[in-house]
Design a protein around this motif. Structure first.
Motif, mmCIF file in Angstrom:
data_model
loop_
_atom_site.group_PDB
_atom_site.id
_atom_site.type_symbol
_atom_site.label_atom_id
_atom_site.label_comp_id
_atom_site.label_asym_id
_atom_site.label_seq_id
_atom_site.Cartn_x
_atom_site.Cartn_y
_atom_site.Cartn_z
ATOM 1 N N ARG A 355 23.412 -10.127 -18.749
ATOM 2 C CA ARG A 355 21.998 -9.979 -18.388
ATOM 3 C C ARG A 355 21.162 -10.832 -19.328
ATOM 4 O O ARG A 355 21.498 -11.005 -20.499
ATOM 5 C CB ARG A 355 21.572 -8.509 -18.490
ATOM 6 C CG ARG A 355 22.259 -7.597 -17.482
ATOM 7 C CD ARG A 355 21.956 -6.125 -17.749
ATOM 8 N NE ARG A 355 22.516 -5.276 -16.710
ATOM 9 C CZ ARG A 355 23.801 -4.935 -16.623
ATOM 10 N NH1 ARG A 355 24.656 -5.376 -17.551
ATOM 11 N NH2 ARG A 355 24.230 -4.177 -15.637
ATOM 12 N N LEU A 356 20.044 -11.314 -18.828
ATOM 13 C CA LEU A 356 19.157 -12.114 -19.671
ATOM 14 C C LEU A 356 18.644 -11.315 -20.856
ATOM 15 O O LEU A 356 18.406 -11.861 -21.937
ATOM 16 C CB LEU A 356 17.980 -12.649 -18.848
ATOM 17 C CG LEU A 356 18.309 -13.712 -17.798
ATOM 18 C CD1 LEU A 356 17.068 -14.058 -16.986
ATOM 19 C CD2 LEU A 356 18.887 -14.970 -18.448
ATOM 20 N N SER A 357 18.489 -10.007 -20.680
ATOM 21 C CA SER A 357 17.996 -9.176 -21.774
ATOM 22 C C SER A 357 18.935 -9.198 -22.978
ATOM 23 O O SER A 357 18.514 -8.945 -24.115
ATOM 24 C CB SER A 357 17.794 -7.735 -21.294
ATOM 25 O OG SER A 357 19.003 -7.205 -20.769
ATOM 26 N N GLY A 374 9.183 -10.228 -20.292
ATOM 27 C CA GLY A 374 9.973 -11.130 -19.460
ATOM 28 C C GLY A 374 10.362 -12.370 -20.234
ATOM 29 O O GLY A 374 10.237 -12.428 -21.450
ATOM 30 N N MET A 375 10.831 -13.379 -19.517
ATOM 31 C CA MET A 375 11.266 -14.633 -20.138
ATOM 32 C C MET A 375 10.915 -15.802 -19.245
ATOM 33 O O MET A 375 10.822 -15.670 -18.018
ATOM 34 C CB MET A 375 12.783 -14.644 -20.357
ATOM 35 C CG MET A 375 13.324 -13.584 -21.274
ATOM 36 S SD MET A 375 15.119 -13.799 -21.505
ATOM 37 C CE MET A 375 15.521 -12.241 -22.289
ATOM 38 N N ILE A 377 12.726 -19.039 -18.215
ATOM 39 C CA ILE A 377 14.089 -19.582 -18.227
ATOM 40 C C ILE A 377 14.077 -20.993 -17.651
ATOM 41 O O ILE A 377 13.552 -21.219 -16.560
ATOM 42 C CB ILE A 377 15.044 -18.696 -17.400
ATOM 43 C CG1 ILE A 377 15.117 -17.291 -17.987
ATOM 44 C CG2 ILE A 377 16.427 -19.323 -17.326
ATOM 45 C CD1 ILE A 377 15.715 -17.223 -19.371
ATOM 46 N N VAL A 385 10.634 -14.994 -15.442
ATOM 47 C CA VAL A 385 11.443 -13.855 -14.994
ATOM 48 C C VAL A 385 10.836 -12.576 -15.556
ATOM 49 O O VAL A 385 10.568 -12.486 -16.759
ATOM 50 C CB VAL A 385 12.903 -14.004 -15.455
ATOM 51 C CG1 VAL A 385 13.756 -12.848 -14.948
ATOM 52 C CG2 VAL A 385 13.482 -15.340 -14.985
ATOM 53 N N CYS A 390 15.104 -9.243 -15.927
ATOM 54 C CA CYS A 390 15.912 -9.550 -17.112
ATOM 55 C C CYS A 390 17.000 -8.504 -17.339
ATOM 56 O O CYS A 390 18.018 -8.784 -17.983
ATOM 57 C CB CYS A 390 15.024 -9.624 -18.358
ATOM 58 S SG CYS A 390 13.993 -11.101 -18.437
ATOM 59 N N GLN A 391 16.792 -7.297 -16.803
ATOM 60 C CA GLN A 391 17.774 -6.222 -16.950
ATOM 61 C C GLN A 391 18.824 -6.237 -15.846
ATOM 62 O O GLN A 391 19.837 -5.547 -15.942
ATOM 63 C CB GLN A 391 17.057 -4.862 -16.934
ATOM 64 C CG GLN A 391 15.963 -4.693 -17.982
ATOM 65 C CD GLN A 391 16.512 -4.590 -19.387
ATOM 66 O OE1 GLN A 391 17.725 -4.429 -19.573
ATOM 67 N NE2 GLN A 391 15.639 -4.668 -20.380
ATOM 68 N N LEU A 394 22.969 -11.028 -14.320
ATOM 69 C CA LEU A 394 22.635 -12.440 -14.221
ATOM 70 C C LEU A 394 23.265 -13.071 -12.979
ATOM 71 O O LEU A 394 22.672 -13.958 -12.350
ATOM 72 C CB LEU A 394 23.109 -13.173 -15.478
ATOM 73 C CG LEU A 394 22.876 -14.686 -15.527
ATOM 74 C CD1 LEU A 394 21.398 -15.019 -15.384
ATOM 75 C CD2 LEU A 394 23.443 -15.269 -16.809
ATOM 76 N N ALA A 409 15.202 -20.301 -23.259
ATOM 77 C CA ALA A 409 14.782 -18.922 -22.961
ATOM 78 C C ALA A 409 13.630 -18.569 -23.886
ATOM 79 O O ALA A 409 13.814 -18.396 -25.088
ATOM 80 C CB ALA A 409 15.943 -17.955 -23.154
ATOM 81 N N VAL A 411 10.950 -15.847 -24.777
ATOM 82 C CA VAL A 411 10.735 -14.413 -24.594
ATOM 83 C C VAL A 411 9.257 -14.090 -24.817
ATOM 84 O O VAL A 411 8.667 -14.496 -25.822
ATOM 85 C CB VAL A 411 11.602 -13.606 -25.588
ATOM 86 C CG1 VAL A 411 11.369 -12.112 -25.405
ATOM 87 C CG2 VAL A 411 13.078 -13.959 -25.397
#
Length: 497
Positions: A355-357, A374-375, A377, A385, A390-391, A394, A409, A411
């Motif tokens: 996951r991105l998180s 969020g992020m 990307i 995102v 993010c949770q 991916l 990325a 944040v």
């Protein structure tokens, strides 16, 4: 005693003479202008000095002026030194406030850093480095089998597109002329600094791969094209080049370091090649592709630093625990540049990212009192995102079209306004557009203004701009900017709801 302006003019005259004495080649025009700027302590070349350079290189004044003004790092006719701190772009705004300065530190987004400690030639050689070059020099017939190994390994470019490396090399070899190799270390993308990390850690891993590319394709020239403000990297690459020349690995191959001029558009390969030829950084229509007709009309193979570095996995497993980039030889590891509202921003090699998180945890967690918002990307024309996405897995996001691009990325927090973030991204794209084609030149500027305007977002105009830029822009900067706009409306609407 001469006054300050007269003294500065004397310094410039001497710098111009010295730069032209070293090599009065039109292709070095950008490098000559940067050398003069360095000699003047960061102050750009004057109009008078530029005319001297143009005359010596047999250029029309307009040709020299175009190059001097196309690259911010030249700092043409400026009275103050070239600024490199607090650029005021998105990450600076998140980390330092919205009134951050006006330099050009775009991707120094990972805070304070230690002095580079690269693995040297002796240590790299002791770990098995350059053995493949030894074999290629002793047994030239193995070039074909090594190219097949690279193809079987499924090596792809790491600049965002993922084009097969072996196929690019084969295209260049099929032309029947001597190719040119380019190692792109310009790294102008917003908040991306992974190539810098690789060169600071293990430069010979990149140099070896570039030499292998030259041996396989019978190229006779390798350019290392490195960001102008990566001064420590310049010394590292020059040292590595000197090492391999002295070791005898470069017979028949010329190595040259060139600095970029701070123009993001040089991420587009034809624009980068134009700068190496002493021309303004402007993309050209493709086809023909650079593999067919590139630098000075010759077939040209261009990859970024990470692509070259990872090629070694196709023929060796050279690694030692003390080299922080060794894990990149594993195909399951992705290198992210993580910045923004995290405790420990920087380059993060991550294995099997779920996951991105998880990138937040890799970067030491969020800064105190911040909740994940969020992020961003994929850089300046990437995707914003949401925290909820993010949770999510991916793999699901990628199936829905998310592109990781060059692994940036950024944040941001729950209290950060997504529209402001989008506005800063659009402003970056507008600033970095080369202005050659109308859809990008007008579209990026209009998008910046629409997103920055108060009140309700004109989503219909955003959609129109997106369509025109995506379908009609000359190069990837404008087309990707259009795709970036196409993803904005639902995201910003969900924030306003």
């Amino acid at each position: 005693m001469p006054n300050a302006p007269d003294l500065m003019q004397q310094v410039e005259n001497m710098a111009v003479a010295a730069a032209l004495e070293r090599d009065a080649d039109r292709g070095r025009l950008l490098e000559i202008l940067l050398e003069v700027r360095d000699a003047k302590g960061g102050v750009g070349i004057s109009k008078q000095g530029l005319m001297q350079v143009a005359e010596r290189l047999h250029l029309f004044p307009a040709e020299a002026y175009e190059v001097a003004t196309a690259f911010p790092a030249v700092n043409y006719a400026a009275a103050a030194p070239y600024a490199t701190e607090r650029c005021g772009d998105l990450v600076c705004a998140l980390m330092h406030g919205t009134d951050a300065g006006v330099g050009v530190c775009r991707n120094r987004c990972d805070g304070a850093r230690t002095e580079p400690d690269p693995r040297g030639f002796a240590a790299y050689r002791a770990a098995g480095g350059y053995q493949v070059l030894d074999r290629l020099r002793a047994y030239p017939g193995e070039r074909t089998s090594l190219l097949e190994r690279i193809a079987t390994h499924q090596a792809v470019g790491r600049a965002g597109v993922g084009f097969p490396v072996a196929e690019k090399w084969r295209q260049a070899m099929a032309v029947g002329r001597t190719p040119v190799i380019i190692v792109n270390g310009d790294e102008g993308e917003l908040a991306v600094f992974k190539d810098r990390f690789i060169l600071e850690s293990d430069p010979h891993g990149v140099v070896e791969a570039a030499l292998v590319a030259a041996r396989i394709t019978s190229a006779d020239k390798i350019f290392f094209y490195v960001r102008d403000d990566y001064a420590p990297i310049h010394a590292i690459v020059r040292r590595a080049m000197k090492d391999v020349v002295e070791a005898g690995f470069t017979d028949g191959i010329t190595l040259e370091l060139r600095r970029s001029g701070g123009a993001f558009i040089c991420g587009e390969e034809t624009a980068l090649i134009a700068s190496l030829e002493g021309r303004p950084a402007r993309p050209v229509e493709r086809p023909p592709f650079p593999t067919t007709r590139g630098y000075l009309g010759r077939p040209t193979i261009l990859h970024n630093v990470e692509t070259y570095f990872r090629l070694r996995a196709a023929w060796s497993t050279i690694s030692t625990p003390e080299v922080p980039v060794s894990s990149l030889l594993d195909a399951g590891v992705v290198l992210f540049s993580v910045s923004g509202r995290v405790q420990a921003p920087g380059p993060k090699p991550v294995r099997d990212l779920a996951r991105l998180s998880d990138l937040v945890e890799a970067a030491g967690g969020l800064v105190g009192g911040v909740e994940l918002g969020g992020m961003v990307i994929g850089g300046s024309s990437g995707t914003i995102v949401s925290a909820a996405d993010c949770q999510r897995p991916l793999a699901d996001l990628k199936r829905e079209g998310l592109r990781l691009g060059t692994g940036g990325a950024i944040v941001f927090g729950a209290d950060d306004d997504r529209r402001v973030i989008a506005s800063r991204m659009a402003a970056y794209l507008a600033r970095e557009s080369c202005g050659q084609c109308g859809p990008c030149r007008v579209g990026t500027g209009k998008a910046r203004d629409v997103l920055a305007a108060p009140g309700t977002l004109d989503t219909a105009l955003i959609e129109d701009l997106s369509t025109v830029m995506t379908e009609a822009s000359l190069c990837a900067l404008g087309r990707n900017a259009g795709r970036f706009l196409s993803r904005l409306s639902p995201l910003l609407a969900s924030q306003d709801a």
